[in-house]
Design a protein around this motif. Structure first.
Motif, short mmCIF file in Angstrom:
data_model
loop_
_atom_site.label_atom_id
_atom_site.label_comp_id
_atom_site.label_asym_id
_atom_site.label_seq_id
_atom_site.Cartn_x
_atom_site.Cartn_y
_atom_site.Cartn_z
N TYR A 20 -11.54 -14.30 -5.33
CA TYR A 20 -11.93 -12.93 -5.68
C TYR A 20 -11.84 -11.93 -4.53
O TYR A 20 -12.18 -10.76 -4.72
N ASN A 67 -4.11 -15.17 -3.37
CA ASN A 67 -3.54 -16.18 -4.26
C ASN A 67 -3.01 -17.37 -3.45
O ASN A 67 -3.20 -18.52 -3.83
N GLN A 103 0.15 -18.09 -8.52
CA GLN A 103 0.47 -16.99 -9.44
C GLN A 103 1.82 -16.33 -9.21
O GLN A 103 2.59 -16.13 -10.14
N SER A 108 -8.87 -15.13 -15.14
CA SER A 108 -7.83 -14.24 -14.63
C SER A 108 -6.69 -14.02 -15.63
O SER A 108 -6.07 -12.97 -15.65
#
Length: 194
Positions: free
Chosen positions: A25, A32, A144, A85
């Motif tokens: 966060y 990431n 991601q 997410s």
């Protein structure tokens, strides 16, 4: 209680869970990568503590209890972060299958241990394959971003689906192995039949 190296690695893996959440966060572009690194590092310690325990015979009852707990906590936390997410129905379904199976198999192992037959639900080869696919999938999903044009997240989604299917398969194998004992227990006097 004797503190072995594998147990220390397992405790370190549990300590990484809040680190994973905080890093995930953080409002920076590199988070990431950091989250994927923390999870991948935790996955490596999972393999390493098992290897050290086998190689140097550093087994303990506490370590045997704690190791699967640490794994399940780390994976469940990572999956919750990923679903939060990317709240798609498929992501939620795969995560629910994986977490649900872990809870069910843990309960099954506890029940079999009470019957003195825990060895019947020992980790099978399909369970080990599932774990590898799952760890890689979660690492990719935490990362991601694309990597040199490679769609890392999409690959992670497909791998998570494969991991969920392997999860169901391995769960079925555990249940099949335990079923004769469960059935025999159910027909004993004073025990409720299913």
């Amino acid at each position: 209680m004797k503190m072995t190296v594998p147990t220390m690695l397992t405790l370190a893996r549990i300590a990484m869970i809040p680190i994973l959440v905080v890093v995930f966060y953080l409002p920076y572009k590199w988070t990431n990568f950091a989250a994927a690194f923390v999870f991948a590092f935790a996955s490596i310690t999972d393999w390493l503590d098992g290897w050290i325990a086998r190689r140097y015979h550093q087994y303990s009852a506490f370590g045997a209890f704690l190791d699967p707990v640490a794994d399940k906590l780390m994976v469940a936390t990572a999956l919750f972060l990923i679903v939060q997410s990317h709240p798609t129905r498929w992501m939620a379904l795969w995560a629910a299958v994986i977490v649900g199976r872990e809870i069910a198999v843990s309960a099954l192992r506890e029940w079999m241990a009470e019957l003195g037959q825990r060895a019947k639900v020992a980790v099978a080869s399909v369970g080990k394959i599932k774990t590898i696919v799952q760890m890689v999938a979660v690492t990719l999903l935490l990362y991601q971003a694309s990597f040199f044009g490679i769609p890392v997240f999409t690959i992670g989604e497909w791998m998570l689906a494969v991991a969920a299917l392997l999860t169901l398969w391995s769960g079925y194998e555990y249940l099949r192995a335990a079923w004769p004992s469960l059935r025999a227990q159910a027909v004993q006097p004073g025990v409720d039949s299913p």
